[in-house]
Design a protein around this motif. Structure first.
Motif, mmCIF file in Angstrom:
data_model
loop_
_atom_site.group_PDB
_atom_site.id
_atom_site.type_symbol
_atom_site.label_atom_id
_atom_site.label_comp_id
_atom_site.label_asym_id
_atom_site.label_seq_id
_atom_site.Cartn_x
_atom_site.Cartn_y
_atom_site.Cartn_z
ATOM 1 N N ARG A 7 2.992 36.031 13.620
ATOM 2 C CA ARG A 7 2.973 36.489 12.232
ATOM 3 C C ARG A 7 3.112 35.328 11.249
ATOM 4 O O ARG A 7 2.658 35.392 10.119
ATOM 5 N N ARG B 42 6.239 37.034 18.927
ATOM 6 C CA ARG B 42 5.500 37.899 17.993
ATOM 7 C C ARG B 42 5.699 37.402 16.549
ATOM 8 O O ARG B 42 4.764 37.366 15.753
ATOM 9 N N ARG B 43 6.924 37.005 16.271
ATOM 10 C CA ARG B 43 7.199 36.445 14.938
ATOM 11 C C ARG B 43 6.390 35.167 14.730
ATOM 12 O O ARG B 43 5.874 34.909 13.626
#
Lengths: 408, 408
Positions: free
Chosen positions: A182, A178-179
């Protein structure tokens, strides 16, 4: 590019004995100085095709570290292989061998930001990560790249207290991917590795089950698991044997069915050893045969190759190579096998039982089979004055294939 | 020949901290790419002189394998050292560094007849043997040479079931040396080796006692024991310390008194590590610091040096190097230390407890102390694309000493 290797572009493997005959024929005709490695390029091609047949749905990333010789990389690039690389130097070796950078996967999770930048500048667009600092480096130096997250492959109970050098706890995979999104990277999926020369075809089950569980969790946060890299670990044929590769393919297929059903991600495998090991013979020469005490039943057999100039993987007697000698068939007796250096730990087999012909004498050859992987590339720069292992590459006619100066 | 090294011809050692300051000063001023080894030649000279002082009656044969760099050999040759060599290449390195061949002892008992012939042609006249086939080779290829017989150094009970790679049962020494005389060789005496980085100053007692017992037996058959080679094993200063070298000298002196009294043979020692290790610092860089699971208390610290490109002796965590970082003095926490390659076994310390500063970050330097021995010469040819370890040699002014192209 591979015109001179056209004869190795075969679709079926020949019996390993035929490969051995071709390799030993070259050695007997040309008698190169020992120790030396000879790699049969047709057998490398056959090893690659065999894995292609067994894993038709998987991208095959050859693990360059197993044998980075230009002749091997050039052959595999010509056959359409992809490549698993671990350093900028390995990227450059692959490109020089004709691989397109979009065929390269930077699988090493230990990399300086400058290494990422160098690989990115050379065109590499796929990186594996297993920690936040690694991920941040990739985002900074390879903006927009695809990333895989490597997870531990074993149940927690079977790990060492400290876990393993590569991979992360599966619970970190979701946060990391998920990072990645981003940070502007493209999270593609997961990878894991069951350990080299893996003798249990079922060893992939836990990793596949874990990946499937994580896939559901990731999908819930909008990150589809589009790729799953099953790593390497497929075995070569050493003295004590290994299950057929078809059993590995069947077990992995069953695990994928069980845990992913029809909704499979794109698959990748990273074979190295299983492509090249069986294609090589390391010819050594007996230096001495001696007894060190009247009451010893065993002889010490000292070869001109040891742990520092080619047989690195005999550390802890991990790989027990099959050996051929000129006296095979006659009576044998127990031996301890050791290398030529002044290092007292340069002993090949002491706990592992080897019997060799009683007629074995200094000057006789001992041929180390399945020596095509993790030998020449692991030799030292010349510890104790013993040079690195020269390598010769032969084609289907059993004669040397013209390389680019990387041979013996 | 050593005019440019004249400043290192000192008779007293300076504090090790001063050596470290000089080495790190060079590194900080010149900032060579990491990883790299820097060897302080004045400290090598001091190491040699210290052993000369402690063993004034012994010939000092520097064990070339510990660090075969031309600059080191040239310095030691200029200081009058003798050399323990293990291969024709090491003979050539010593001669090129200015050693006279009568200063060379061929201590490796694993040698082809052609290796003996090559060494003999280059002027070597002293060989160690430990078996009949080895002895026969020496007699054939180095007629008239001096020979030592290497015996096991430990009591039989402490040996492995198979004994050791080098040496023979003491009961074989008499027959071998008598055979040597019959073959026209000059039997000079015995040698033994107590094992590298020996932490027990009393470890020589058994070998010396055995040699004294054999001396009486040999004298009875007309072969006086004129020489006794006590081997190496003298320690360097790693993290967990070692007794002072003076304790070794005292213990050996006491053993010689006890078993030989006034009738001592000529003595030799073969230090390697204890001459050069403390003189070197290996500068590495932190690649990554990461945690692999939420519940792990320890961090993984990955360096750009590992088992394949210099820190070979961390195998089985045998050598626990002392480390210096830029953040020393601040708070620390437990770490696992690993190298940069894709090899899961390229882990430096996992069982051995290391605490490093919590501020340690990628790009920071980690300086590995006492790295002058068994590092650069043990690196691989470039496993996984990680190059061999470049070496720089500095003089008393902390600046590079002009070598002959063997440096970084």
């Amino acid at each position: 590019m591979i015109d001179d290797l056209a004869t190795v572009d075969r679709t079926t493997a020949e019996p390993i004995e035929a490969v051995h005959r071709r390799l030993r024929g070259f050695l007997d005709r040309h008698r190169p100085p020992t120790p030396c490695l000879v790699v049969d390029l047709p057998a490398v091609g056959a090893g690659y095709r065999r894995l292609r047949e067994l894993f038709p749905a998987a991208d095959l990333y050859y693990a360059v570290k197993a044998n980075p010789a230009h002749e091997v990389l050039r052959l595999l690039a010509g056959l359409g292989a992809s490549f698993d690389v671990a350093s900028p130097v390995e990227v450059e070796l692959c490109l020089r061998a004709g691989a397109h950078p979009d065929r390269l996967s930077y699988g090493n999770t230990v990399k300086k930001r400058s290494d990422v930048a160098r690989a990115h500048a050379l065109g590499v667009r796929l990186f594996t990560v297993d920690s936040e600092p690694d991920l941040v480096n990739v985002a900074a130096a390879a903006p927009g790249a695809d990333v895989l997250c490597r997870i531990f492959a074993e149940p927690p109970a079977s790990s060492t207290p400290f876990g393993r050098k590569f991979g992360c706890d599966p619970e970190l995979a979701g946060p990391l991917l998920r990072r990645a999104a981003r940070l502007g990277l493209r999270p593609r999926g997961l990878s894991f590795h069951v350990g080299t020369q893996q003798l249990d075809p079922g060893a992939w089950e836990h990793g596949i089950a874990t990946a499937a569980r994580l896939a559901a969790e990731l999908a819930a946060s909008g990150i589809p698991l589009t790729a799953l890299d099953l790593g390497g670990g497929f075995p070569a044929g050493y003295r004590d044997g290994a299950p057929p590769l078809a059993e590995y393919a069947a077990a992995i297929e069953a695990s994928l069915d069980r845990h992913f059903g029809a909704a499979r991600p794109a698959l990748a495998i990273e074979p190295g050893r299983s492509v090249v090991a069986d294609a090589g013979i390391l010819r050594s020469e007996v230096v001495l045969v001696s007894r060190k005490a009247y009451h010893h039943a065993h002889r010490w057999v000292y070869l001109d190759v040891g742990r520092h100039n080619g047989l690195t993987e005999t550390e802890d007697e991990f790989i027990a190579y099959d050996l051929l000698t000129a006296h095979d068939g006659g009576p044998t007796g127990p031996v301890v096998l050791a290398g030529p250096t002044c290092d007292g730990d340069d002993v090949l087999y002491e706990r592992t039982t080897y019997h060799l012909p009683v007629d074995l004498a200094p000057g006789d050859h001992v041929d180390v089979l399945a020596a095509g992987a993790y030998t020449a590339s692991c030799a030292t720069v010349g510890f104790n004055g013993f040079a690195p292992l020269p390598t010769h590459h032969i084609g289907a006619d059993g004669e040397p294939v013209d390389g680019c100066g990387h041979g013996g």
